[in-house]
Design a protein around this motif. Structure first.
Motif, mmCIF file in Angstrom:
data_model
loop_
_atom_site.group_PDB
_atom_site.id
_atom_site.type_symbol
_atom_site.label_atom_id
_atom_site.label_comp_id
_atom_site.label_asym_id
_atom_site.label_seq_id
_atom_site.Cartn_x
_atom_site.Cartn_y
_atom_site.Cartn_z
ATOM 1 N N ILE A 947 0.838 -1.201 0.000
ATOM 2 C CA ILE A 947 0.000 0.000 0.000
ATOM 3 C C ILE A 947 0.874 1.252 0.000
ATOM 4 C CG2 ILE A 947 -1.607 1.344 1.407
ATOM 5 C CD1 ILE A 947 -2.910 -1.323 2.234
ATOM 6 N N SER A 948 1.938 1.243 0.803
ATOM 7 C CA SER A 948 2.829 2.396 0.855
ATOM 8 C C SER A 948 3.467 2.675 -0.500
ATOM 9 C CB SER A 948 3.919 2.159 1.914
ATOM 10 O OG SER A 948 4.849 3.217 1.920
ATOM 11 N N MET A 949 3.935 1.625 -1.178
ATOM 12 C CA MET A 949 4.561 1.789 -2.488
ATOM 13 C C MET A 949 3.538 2.264 -3.524
ATOM 14 S SD MET A 949 7.230 1.638 -4.434
ATOM 15 C CE MET A 949 8.467 0.648 -3.577
ATOM 16 N N MET A 950 2.363 1.698 -3.486
ATOM 17 C CA MET A 950 1.343 2.064 -4.473
ATOM 18 C C MET A 950 0.842 3.494 -4.244
ATOM 19 S SD MET A 950 -0.062 1.078 -7.210
ATOM 20 C CE MET A 950 -0.038 -0.698 -7.367
ATOM 21 N N LYS A 951 0.773 3.915 -2.990
ATOM 22 C CA LYS A 951 0.388 5.302 -2.708
ATOM 23 C C LYS A 951 1.374 6.272 -3.353
ATOM 24 C CE LYS A 951 -2.144 5.315 1.694
ATOM 25 N NZ LYS A 951 -2.057 5.686 3.146
ATOM 26 N N LYS A 952 2.644 6.000 -3.143
ATOM 27 C CA LYS A 952 3.676 6.867 -3.707
ATOM 28 C C LYS A 952 3.606 6.852 -5.226
ATOM 29 C CE LYS A 952 8.635 7.805 -3.437
ATOM 30 N NZ LYS A 952 9.932 7.365 -2.852
#
Length: 987
Positions: A947-952
């Motif tokens: 989720i963190s990577m996809m948010k960025k």
């Protein structure tokens, strides 16, 4: 009987004599000998350093005194060392030292057989310090004898010359009638080793004392001041064996106050004269000066670094771009340290005339005798005035006070300022200059401080000082407006000070900063060139004029390099930052690109041709480096390091440079150079990461602009195509589309719809549509191009095969796998036969077919092809080549489809990290690799990381590609689904 009686009497006398004298101290007993050393003994802790022209107060004790107790009380306190230092004014203390002069005048027992003349010997003191002697009783006679001897002995002449005051405290100038009793006692004590001769010399009205006094008067004449204090009380005979003057000044009583008051009264004029320092500085810090704590601390630190072998032990050059506040920084140091130097001299080194005038002022302030008639027509170095000042400074000794010379505005050192730079062992020199090599003016070593722009808070405070606001605290909106002004002006001290003067003159002070921002947006040139604020600011320069002198000088001195013209050319590039790589690329294609754009009608001037010289193999950057280094030397440019080294210039320097030589075709030269660099970049695939820097320098390429620059319509597509491909490769598809549309339309109109160049432009535009997710428009153009190429060029022509491959990619993007596969197999087989199996186009077709297999779930077949492509590209291209990275990413996707998460992750991490480094974090290909890795982590149930990577990734895609791009939409949908599973808020 008589004999026995006599023996008894002698024995009794001896016993009585022993009993009466046993309490008399002996110098031979360690416990009874004085603890104080003889000679000069420091009595205070006022001043640790013996500065020249200070004051030494020397106390000389009397006859028969013990140095430990002469000036003290029974409780151990001493009025000389305990009371007097406290009563000396604080402002005087750093210039005053207090000493005891201890000598052996003990006459009672085991005495040294000294006489007055021998007691007058003196230790030589610092040669230029003022002396004040205070003699108690017999000590006054010792002082007389010392001054007489000093006046006749050249080795001690400084003592006689610098003695200003003598205090006599109860000194028996004509002797004492009680010396008779003392002599009797001394004779009686001769068996114990007494010294009667000391008392005989002070017999009342003795001839030796008369001779001493007469000789003393002849020596002093009007040279020094004599103050006598006499006892009102009678001398007491305290014991039969000796005489002692009554202690009447041993405490803070009226006697002490009377003596100390008179002492301070007499030394005050001497100290005041000493403290009247020569401060020959014709300018001062401006009222709006804002403290720059970090820089001031650095200046203070570096100016105190010693260089023992240098022509001056402490030297510092403060250099930087004109208008950064170098002079004000030097003035601040002078103001803060004006008590540390005497004299302080200011030399304006702007040119020879200003230097000559400054030396004349300094000579007058120093009261140096100079034959003014000899100065007419003489060279600066040969000027008697200049030589007189330089000799005076050079002759200062260790005991003289330190001097400071400020050499201001030493921007042009070519005329010989170095020859008249002050030298000397007591000196410190500060040089302010725009020349970064100005430290070489001082032989043997010189520190340097580079002054750059103001920090944000410094710039804000400078502006607020100009505003007449009675508001505390200052409202937030005014602070923010001041920060915006500082940012617009690049935090340049001069520009901000002038802006402050401008807003400070406005009637409505609250609205003045906001109004300045509006005026600056509309009338920047007028504001920066305006002379109106010169009368409101301390500076006599504006942003328009501050660099004029330097530019004129370097153009004149380096005429063959034309550094001023080079600066004007560099100013045309974006943000005043130019990488060396850009010029290298441009130099390799400049000739061919110039012919494509202008045929033979456009020629570079000789100086620019040298800057972009090509020696047949590579860029010959010699002339560029020579001209660039001149500009760096004078801080008009700064060197930048990193992956792509180059130069940068201040925004206001860039603005000023664009006004230089305005009649020259700067924009045409700039367009040729940037187009040539783009053309060469398309040829070189080794380091494509420079594209993201290259695209920032591309100018306006509208038809109207190209017409203004003299480019024929038939030649415009070359510029648009070259730059458009650079935009395309960098993932800047909107800019690429705009240029490709213009290329296509112009070629259709000029060449016809079926011309190969027209078809190429249509294909390029279609690819741009495809990368934006506009597949329907892309398909229409690709079909049209493919059919026309097949009919006009033939089915196996490379252009026809490329158009088929492009159409197949469009089918794949729409999920039309079967149609895509048919075209891709045809293209691959034809290319293998025509171009060879390792040709880049062949490998691309194999990779495209493998992707289509993967999308159909034919993972084994896809994996085999992708491994083949990856290995070949690694061998033929290199591991960091974009095509190689794409093949690695494709193989990772195939692993992912098969659930081989670990293998997929390893490849995806490698691709993402390499793309970030090579292409940049915001490149579309980098964003794709981030999304792929996020999906792999999600498949491994590493939800938080995914989720963190996809948010960025999503935020960057929304910013770079736009919210409606298919990749952005796909990332948003995936992120919403994942967050919903984690009960997070949807985007």
């Amino acid at each position: 009987m008589w004999t026995l009686s006599l023996c008894i009497l002698i024995t009794l006398a001896a016993v009585l004599y022993d009993q009466l004298t046993k309490r008399i101290p002996s110098r031979l007993r360690a416990e009874e000998a004085p603890r104080s050393a003889f000679g000069l003994v420091r009595a205070d802790k006022l001043s640790s350093r013996a500065s020249a022209h200070g004051i030494d107060i020397i106390f000389v004790h009397g006859l028969g005194s013990n140095p430990d107790t002469t000036w003290g009380l029974r409780d151990g306190q001493c009025w000389v060392s305990d009371f007097l230092p406290q009563d000396i004014p604080v402002s005087f203390r750093k210039d005053i030292r207090i000493f005891f002069y201890n000598y052996d005048s003990y006459w009672k027992r085991d005495a040294v057989q000294a006489r007055l003349r021998r007691s007058g010997g003196q230790k030589r003191l610092e040669q230029t310090r003022n002396l004040v002697f205070v003699g108690h009783s017999y000590g006054g006679l010792v002082i007389k004898q010392a001054l007489i001897q000093a006046s006749t002995n050249p080795s001690f002449a400084n003592i006689a010359d610098y003695t200003r005051i003598v205090f006599f405290l109860g000194t028996p100038h004509r002797g004492s009638s009680f010396s008779t009793w003392g002599s009797i006692a001394a004779r009686a004590l001769q068996p114990l080793g007494s010294n009667p001769s000391l008392l005989q010399e002070v017999a009342y009205d003795s001839l030796p004392l008369r001779d001493l006094h007469e000789e003393f008067e002849n020596v002093i004449r009007d040279k020094l001041r004599v103050i006598n204090f006499y006892e009102q009380r009678k001398t007491q005979v305290l014991k039969v064996w000796f005489i002692q003057w009554e202690e009447w000044f041993g405490s803070k009583n009226e006697n002490y106050r009377m003596i100390s008051r008179k002492l301070l009264e007499t030394i005050t004029p001497i100290v005041s004269q000493k403290q009247r320092r020569l401060y020959s500085v014709p300018i001062g810090t401006v009222e709006s000066y804002t403290e720059r704590h970090r820089l001031s601390a650095t200046v203070n630190e570096k100016l105190h670094v010693p260089h023992q072998k240098a022509s001056v032990p402490h030297a510092l050059t403060i250099h930087g771009l004109g208008g950064t506040g170098k002079t004000q920084l030097a003035l601040k140091y002078v103001k803060d340290h004006q008590d540390d130097y005497n004299p302080i001299l200011w030399i304006d080194a702007q040119d020879e005339d200003s230097v000559r005038s400054s030396f004349e002022r300094c000579a007058s302030e120093l009261q140096l005798s100079v034959d003014r008639t000899q100065t007419q027509g003489s060279s600066l170095l040969g000027s008697p005035t200049v030589q007189a000042v330089l000799r005076w400074l050079y002759s200062r000794k260790d005991t003289d006070e330190a001097w400071l010379a400020i050499i201001d505005n030493a921007d042009d050192v070519s005329w010989g300022i170095k020859k008249v730079l002050p030298k000397g062992q007591r000196g410190s020199v500060i040089i302010t200059s725009q020349d970064s090599q100005s430290q070489k003016l001082v032989d043997g070593g010189c520190e340097e401080v580079r002054v750059d722009t103001l920090e944000l808070l410094e710039a804000r405070m400078l502006l607020l000082r100009h505003l007449r606001l009675d508001l505390e605290p200052v409202p937030q909106d005014i602070q923010e407006d001041c920060d915006k002004i500082a940012e617009r002006l690049g935090y340049l001290a001069l520009a901000i000070d002038l802006a402050g003067a401008y807003i400070g003159n406005e009637t409505d002070q609250r609205q003045a900063p906001r109004q300045y921002l509006l005026d600056y947006a509309r009338h920047r040139d007028d504001l920066l060139q305006s002379e109106h604020t010169r009368g409101l600011s301390a500076s006599d320069k504006t942003v328009w004029t501050v660099w004029d002198t330097t530019l004129e000088k370097i153009e004149r001195r380096y005429a063959d390099l034309r550094p001023g013209w080079l600066l004007a050319f560099l100013a045309r590039f974006s943000d005043g930052v130019v990488q060396d790589e850009l010029f290298r690329l441009a130099s390799l294609s400049i000739s061919s690109v110039t012919r494509e754009m202008y045929d033979e009608t456009a020629e570079f001037p000789e100086w620019l041709a040298k800057v972009l010289a090509f020696d047949g193999k590579e860029w010959d950057d010699f002339c560029y480096r020579q001209g660039r280094n001149v500009l760096i030397r004078y801080n008009l440019l700064q060197r930048t390091q990193g992956d792509w080294s180059g130069i940068r210039m201040h925004g206001l320097v860039q603005w000023r440079a664009t006004k230089f030589g305005q009649a020259m075709p700067w924009d045409r030269w700039h367009l040729i150079a940037t187009t040539a660099a783009c053309a060469q970049l398309l040829k070189e695939t080794a380091r494509p990461e420079f594209r993201r820097h290259m695209v920032t320098h591309i100018p306006d390429l509208s038809r109207k602009c190209l017409i203004r620059l003299g480019i024929d319509e038939a030649r415009m597509p070359f510029v648009w195509k070259t730059v458009g491909r650079t935009y395309f490769d960098e993932g800047r598809w909107e800019e690429a589309e705009e240029l490709h549309v213009q290329v296509m339309q112009t070629r259709k109109r000029v060449l016809g719809e079926e011309h190969p160049s027209t078809l190429t432009s249509m294909a390029n535009l279609a690819s741009t549509y495809r990368n934006q997710g506009r597949w329907k428009e892309a398909e229409e153009l690709h079909v049209q191009v493919m059919q026309t190429c097949a009919r006009v060029l033939g089915e196996e022509h490379p252009s026809t095969l490329t158009s088929m491959a492009n159409l197949a990619s469009t089918y794949s993007n729409q999920g039309r796998w079967k149609e895509a596969e048919e075209l891709e197999v045809q293209v691959m087989q034809t290319r293998k036969r025509v171009l060879g199996e390792e040709h880049p186009d062949t490998l691309s077709s194999i990779a495209n077919l493998a992707s289509t297999y993967r999308n159909q779930g034919r993972w084994k077949e896809a994996e085999e092809l992708k491994v083949q492509v990856m290995e070949t590209r690694k061998r033929v291209l290199r591991e960091e080549h974009p095509d190689t990275l794409s093949s690695i990413a494709n193989l990772a996707s195939t692993y992912w489809d098969q659930g081989r998460w670990k293998e997929a992750e390893e490849l995806e991490v490698q691709v993402m990290q390499t793309r970030k480094r090579v292409l940049g974090e915001e490149h579309p290909s980098t964003l794709t690799s981030m999304a792929n890795l996020a999906h792999t982590w999600k498949s491994q149930c590493r939800n938080e990381e995914a989720i963190s990577m996809m948010k960025k990734c999503f935020e960057l895609q929304r910013h770079i590609l736009g919210p409606d791009h298919p990749d952005t939409v796909s990332s948003r949908e995936a992120l919403n689904e994942w967050q919903e599973g984690n009960n997070e808020i949807e985007l």
